[in-house]
Design an enzyme around this catalytic site. Sequence first.
Site, PDB file in Angstrom:
ATOM      1  N   ALA A 122       0.874  -1.142  -0.063  1.00 23.45           N
ATOM      2  CA  ALA A 122      -0.074  -0.002  -0.002  1.00 23.45           C
ATOM      3  C   ALA A 122       0.826   1.346  -0.076  1.00 23.45           C
ATOM      4  CB  ALA A 122      -0.958  -0.044   1.316  1.00 23.45           C
ATOM      5  N   ARG A 130      -4.733  -0.397  -9.386  1.00 26.01           N
ATOM      6  CA  ARG A 130      -4.881  -1.500  -8.294  1.00 26.01           C
ATOM      7  C   ARG A 130      -6.026  -0.840  -7.350  1.00 26.01           C
ATOM      8  NH1 ARG A 130      -0.547  -4.707  -5.760  1.00 26.01           N
ATOM      9  NH2 ARG A 130      -2.177  -6.140  -5.525  1.00 26.01           N
ATOM     10  N   GLN A 155       4.392 -13.424  -1.389  1.00 31.57           N
ATOM     11  CA  GLN A 155       5.148 -12.045  -0.739  1.00 31.57           C
ATOM     12  C   GLN A 155       5.789 -12.357   0.492  1.00 31.57           C
ATOM     13  OE1 GLN A 155       2.029 -12.207  -2.007  1.00 31.57           O
ATOM     14  NE2 GLN A 155       1.100 -10.260  -2.854  1.00 31.57           N
ATOM     15  N   ASP A 178      -4.176  -2.646   3.535  1.00 30.63           N
ATOM     16  CA  ASP A 178      -4.164  -1.927   2.277  1.00 30.63           C
ATOM     17  C   ASP A 178      -5.339  -0.757   2.330  1.00 30.63           C
ATOM     18  OD1 ASP A 178      -3.191  -4.752   1.502  1.00 30.63           O
ATOM     19  OD2 ASP A 178      -2.275  -3.453   0.058  1.00 30.63           O
TER      20      ASP A 178
HETATM   21  O1  MRU Z   1      -0.799  -7.419  -3.392  1.00 36.15           O
HETATM   22  P1  MRU Z   1       0.038  -6.569  -2.492  1.00 36.15           P
HETATM   23  O2  MRU Z   1       1.588  -7.296  -2.383  1.00 36.15           O
HETATM   24  O3  MRU Z   1       0.294  -5.313  -3.005  1.00 36.15           O
HETATM   25  O4  MRU Z   1      -0.491  -6.715  -1.165  1.00 36.15           O
HETATM   26  C1  MRU Z   1      -0.102  -5.639  -0.141  1.00 36.15           C
HETATM   27  C2  MRU Z   1       0.759  -6.307   0.869  1.00 36.15           C
HETATM   28  O5  MRU Z   1       1.820  -6.741   0.833  1.00 36.15           O
HETATM   29  C3  MRU Z   1      -0.386  -6.493   2.181  1.00 36.15           C
HETATM   30  O6  MRU Z   1      -1.452  -7.322   2.148  1.00 36.15           O
HETATM   31  C4  MRU Z   1       0.277  -5.811   3.333  1.00 36.15           C
HETATM   32  O7  MRU Z   1      -0.061  -6.517   4.308  1.00 36.15           O
HETATM   33  C5  MRU Z   1      -0.278  -4.460   3.291  1.00 36.15           C
HETATM   34  S1  MRU Z   1       0.511  -3.360   2.373  1.00 36.15           S
HETATM   35  C6  MRU Z   1       1.472  -2.682   3.478  1.00 36.15           C
END
Ligand code: MRU
Length: 370
Positions: free
Chosen positions: A56, A94, A207, A248
């Site tokens: 995010a 996104r 991730q 997010d």
């Molecule tokens: O799909 P992504 O990798 O952009 O998703 C975001 C994340 O990594 C998370 O869900 C995260 O915990 C929050 S973003 C700081």
Amino acid sequence: MHVTGKLYRTIWPSDTDRGVVKIIDQRHLPHLFVVEELRTVSEVCTAIREMHVRGAGLIGAAAGFGMHLAALTAPKQDFAGFVRQAAVDLVQTRPTAGNLAWAVNRQLAALDREDTLSAKRDRAFTVACEIAEEDAKFCRLIGEHGKKIIAEISRQKGGGVVNILTHCNAGWLAFVDYGSATAPIYAAHAEGIKVHVWVDETRPWLQGAKLTAWELKEEGVPHTLIADNTGGHLMQHGLVDLVIVGTDRTTRCGDVANKIGTYLKALAAHDNKIPFYVALPSSTFDWTICDGLAEIPIEQRSGWEITHIRGLSEAAELTTIAIAPPDTATLNYGFDVTPARLITGLISERGVMQASEEDILRLYPEQKEK
Ligand code: MRU
């Protein structure tokens, strides 16, 4: 944070050319460390959509720099139209992360206040740098506030190891620096508090396995990679003291959208009476909504991410392989919503609060009227 001992951020403007923004291309981690140069807003959109940058805070910062590149490359005759279109394109890359629209709107408001083309271009660059600086500063402060929670558990355990479970990557790679969920862990580790992190692998994009495990290793923080479904079992056996995740988008009432699977971890933590914290800079709050389940748009991504997997082959070559029968039907939601009632507390740059509208507004009184 560190990459083989050298300090990096995830995004930064070139020292020598204002028209170049540099990012770490996260698609290649942990196997290759690749720095990519972005020159146009369309390249920034591609980088966000295709996950060269993700998380995010970082996509918010990338959108800020995207608006800077849009302002810099916009034709003089149609500056306003070009920049407006860039804003729309960036926000659409996104749908779930709140930071995207927040950064774009901050840029649009700043541009509106300038009269001349060159003042607008200067302002867009300044604001992009401010957004990135602020993200890093807020994450550092999250670390300071969240560290106290870890220190207290360490004290209760007589200085024993505090086992923290995290999901996805809310580390420095998801922000400009420090991370949200990882910031308290890094701060506690730096202070000599014994910590150990259970890292959910985080299917399908992995991730946790690819990014969180890599950055914890680079910082020397003890950790163990686990399959996504392991957390509940560990909690039942007293092996998790605390869960910290990122978010997010967080509503003004404390509902949280985070990587798919977060909700299940929150349910398991609740059942086992384990504190479940969510860390976020305030740029992730969506002050306009309350009911996360009804109002947060949940991104759906290509089923290819579920049916295929990318990694190093035994011959040490980056390879993609299929893991499901051809033409298998898929459904790939990127995020889920954890209701406020399952959350012990939110950790932001202003401190720790309950996941309730009343307590959130105690720390953000300026948002009362929205
Ligand atoms: O799909 P992504 O990798 O952009 O998703 C975001 C994340 O990594 C998370 O869900 C995260 O915990 C929050 S973003 C700081």
